[in-house]
Design a protein around this motif. Structure first.
Motif, short mmCIF file in Angstrom:
data_model
loop_
_atom_site.label_atom_id
_atom_site.label_comp_id
_atom_site.label_asym_id
_atom_site.label_seq_id
_atom_site.Cartn_x
_atom_site.Cartn_y
_atom_site.Cartn_z
N ALA A 94 74.88 65.41 50.11
CA ALA A 94 74.42 65.17 51.70
C ALA A 94 73.37 64.26 51.76
O ALA A 94 72.97 63.42 52.63
N GLN A 95 72.41 64.32 50.77
CA GLN A 95 71.17 63.32 50.80
C GLN A 95 71.91 62.06 50.58
O GLN A 95 71.18 61.00 51.41
N ALA A 96 72.62 61.86 49.89
CA ALA A 96 73.21 60.46 49.57
C ALA A 96 73.63 59.74 51.06
O ALA A 96 73.40 58.75 51.21
N LEU A 97 74.64 60.68 51.59
CA LEU A 97 75.28 60.35 53.02
C LEU A 97 74.19 59.97 53.98
O LEU A 97 74.18 59.26 54.71
N HIS A 98 73.34 61.09 53.85
CA HIS A 98 72.25 60.82 55.13
C HIS A 98 71.35 59.54 54.91
O HIS A 98 71.14 59.22 55.99
N HIS A 99 70.92 59.43 53.74
CA HIS A 99 70.00 58.24 53.70
C HIS A 99 71.04 56.98 53.60
O HIS A 99 70.19 55.92 53.74
N ALA A 100 72.20 57.03 53.85
CA ALA A 100 72.81 55.84 53.73
C ALA A 100 73.37 55.58 55.27
O ALA A 100 74.21 54.96 55.43
#
Length: 643
Positions: free
Chosen positions: A358-364
């Motif tokens: 979720a963090q990876a997708l959020h910051h992307a």
């Protein structure tokens, strides 16, 4: 020639199974009065985001609002609420002050702790769930309030529902003391289960009825043993309920012995327990009770127990609950032991992987303008808990329920006025939660509608498509990560539960053969049946997993069957010993056969199965039970009490 329909795989059959029972109207009313009024008050005061957090607290408390006593509801709702508020505060400050990688590690460690706590039982599982959900929401939900205000709002929502549970009357509460209607129904259920077991004696239904009796005793024990300010019952009504519960234990013992014998009993034998059940439920006198036949030891024990119960109903003296009292050291051993480590590792892996993705997708910037990355790890929490159901079954139900709920909300959001219509939708959804808990897909659909309505009340646009996408992503993630190999031996929690049930069964056996007193015997019997029921539940859930996980429990159900037969046989031995002072040949032969069968299965599943006292085939000569000296003797007024 007719063809037999192929059997469904266990994981799919579990997904299609629905609980049955009457509609819990009291819980429905509490659900309607839970989040909705809080949200109205927050909107009118200009703080809708705090109202959203309070409604979330009320929603999670509503999921835990199950039938039972008021006292038990304090721990069942209050403990998880405190954990959720703690997680919310920790998540808020961690999300505001830590970088993504450190946040992921922190929440993964929290998942390990929450998983270990979940091994303590149903309340511990709810505590772990709300701790993680609160942490994910606190770290990811964009709200203007600081962490302490969010935590207080969450506690206010859960506390409001708990207050409704304690204050509002329930069905049957006007009969007798208002405070103890849940306890009264639970004790009455024990007597009804005794009567049902007597009716089923000598039939194939006896095994299921005996299991139902164990469940009724467990429920009554929990209802009476909830948190209290004083150590002992402080009112005459409560002492009377304790005495009536204690009086049901010898009846349950005699009924189990009769069912073990495999012979039908006279129909009038069940009339006495049924009249006692009606007396408990209506807080009324027992009246005259039919006297059972006294032709064999178990029927004589039933008659004596019925007389003992009739005398207990006329007194307001308290009785020992004969329940488990686990020390803090024992709780710590459970959390840190094999079961806690296995739970914790599985929960931490799935929750941590959900946070990382979720963090990876959020910051992307995959989310665009919608910052709801907390949905993915929060969804993973509800999917991965091993005690909540088979993983594949829950994934399937979660996906179906989310799609249905999101589509339903999209249609309603297009026509409902804002915010009035959305607030009404929150109230209706809260009322439906107690009914929807019968099936995970239905519960998911209702919760999805409620959460999406709260998001819009908080000032954000309609996000049904995002909710569907993240839920399906979480389902795929948990399905993959949940089946990955982990350090240690799979199925360790099942082996530990079977070992605990085995230890309890043999402690009960040793006490009965040693001629111990009745009070300790009943406590050991309760512990033996309770640990066995917990082991059976865990085995049934693990067996319904997909084959890569289910294969680790092969043979566990056979061990549980043998332990159940052993405890039933020991109960029959205890009743026979009370009457004759010795073990009958049939009992000794059955005990020896069960010991040999357990020894043969010892290496299949791996629990420690100690040899019964007395060596290979020689049983110790039992002393005459001291309980025989304390049995109730027929009084000159017997004909007035028992007919």
């Amino acid at each position: 020639m007719s063809r037999t329909a192929p059997a469904l795989p266990p994981w799919l059959a579990h997904a299609l199974r629905t609980q049955r029972g009457p509609v819990p109207w009291n819980a429905v009313v509490r659900g309607a009065l839970g989040g909705g009024p809080l949200l109205v008050a927050a909107v009118l005061s200009g703080r809708p985001t705090l109202g959203v957090v309070a409604a979330i607290g009320a929603m999670l408390a509503g999921i835990n609002d199950r039938p039972g006593s008021r006292r038990a509801s304090v721990g069942r709702l209050g403990g998880p609420a405190l954990a959720g508020a703690t997680g919310l505060a920790v998540g808020t400050y961690a999300g505001d002050h830590t970088p993504p990688v450190l946040l992921t590690l922190l929440l993964t460690g929290l998942g390990l702790v929450a998983g270990g706590i979940s091994a303590l039982g149903p309340v511990g599982s709810s505590v772990g769930t709300q701790l993680l959900v609160g942490a994910a929401v606190g770290a990811g939900m964009p709200l203007p309030e600081p962490g302490w205000q969010r935590a207080l709002a969450f506690l206010a929502g859960a506390g409001w529902l708990l207050l409704l549970r304690l204050a509002l009357p329930t069905r049957g509460s006007l009969a007798g003391d208002f405070r103890f209607d849940g306890e009264r129904n639970a004790v009455a259920g024990v007597y009804e289960a005794v009567a049902a077991l007597l009716d089923a004696a000598g039939s194939p239904a006896a095994t299921a009825r005996r299991a139902a009796l164990t469940a009724a005793l467990d429920h009554a024990q929990d209802a009476l043993a909830g948190p209290r300010l004083r150590r002992y019952a402080s009112s005459a009504a409560e002492r009377r309920l304790h005495a009536r519960y204690a009086a049901a234990l010898p009846l349950a013992e005699a009924a189990t012995a009769l069912a073990w014998a495999g012979e039908p009993v006279p129909a009038r034998a069940a009339e006495g327990p049924r009249r006692l059940a009606a007396a408990v439920r209506g807080a009324a006198p027992t009246g005259r009770l039919p006297a059972p036949s006294r032709t064999d030891p178990a029927l004589r024990a039933l008659d004596d127990a019925l007389l003992r119960a009739a005398e207990a109903f006329d007194r307001a003296e308290g009785g020992d609950l004969h329940g488990r009292r686990r020390s803090r050291a024992a709780l710590a051993r459970t959390v840190l032991g094999v079961r806690g480590r296995e739970y914790g590792m599985r929960v931490a892996l799935c929750f941590g992987a959900g946070v990382a993705l979720a963090q990876a997708l959020h910051h992307a910037r995959w989310y665009g303008q919608h910052e709801h990355w907390y949905w993915l790890p929060a969804t993973a929490v509800f999917l991965v808990k091993p005690d909540l159901g088979p993983l594949a079954s829950r994934v399937l139900c979660r996906a179906a329920g989310t799609v249905l709920g999101a589509l339903l909300f999209a249609g309603l959001a297009a026509v409902l006025p804002r915010p009035e219509g959305l607030v009404a939708l929150v109230a209706v959804s809260g009322a439906l939660i107690p009914v929807a808990t019968r099936h995970f897909a239905a519960q998911t659909a209702v919760v999805t509608v409620l959460v999406l309505a709260l998001v819009m009340v908080g000032g954000e646009p309609e996000v049904s498509a995002v909710r569907i996408g993240e839920t399906l992503l979480a389902c795929a993630l948990v399905l993959v990560v949940g089946h990955l190999p982990v350090p240690g031996q799979r199925g360790g929690g099942i082996r530990v539960r079977l070992a605990e049930a085995d230890d309890a069964a043999h402690a009960y056996l040793a006490h009965v053969l040693g001629g111990g007193d009745r009070a300790a015997r009943w406590a050991l019997r309760r512990e033996a049946y309770r640990t066995l029921a917990e082991a059976r539940t865990a085995v049934a859930l693990a067996s319904a997993e997909l084959p890569p996980l289910a294969r680790h429990t092969d043979g566990a159900d056979g061990i549980a069957d043998l332990l159940e037969q052993l405890v039933d046989t020991v109960t029959a031995c205890a009743v026979h010993l009370d009457d004759t002072g010795r073990i009958g040949p049939r009992h000794a032969e059955r005990l020896a056969a069960l010991r040999d069968a357990l020894a043969r299965r010892r290496d299949r599943v791996g629990p420690r199965l100690p040899e019964p006292p007395g060596g290979a085939r020689v049983w110790p000569a039992p002393r005459r039970s001291r309980g025989r000296n304390t049995a109730v003797r027929p009084s000159p007024h017997r004909e007035d009490a028992v007919r």
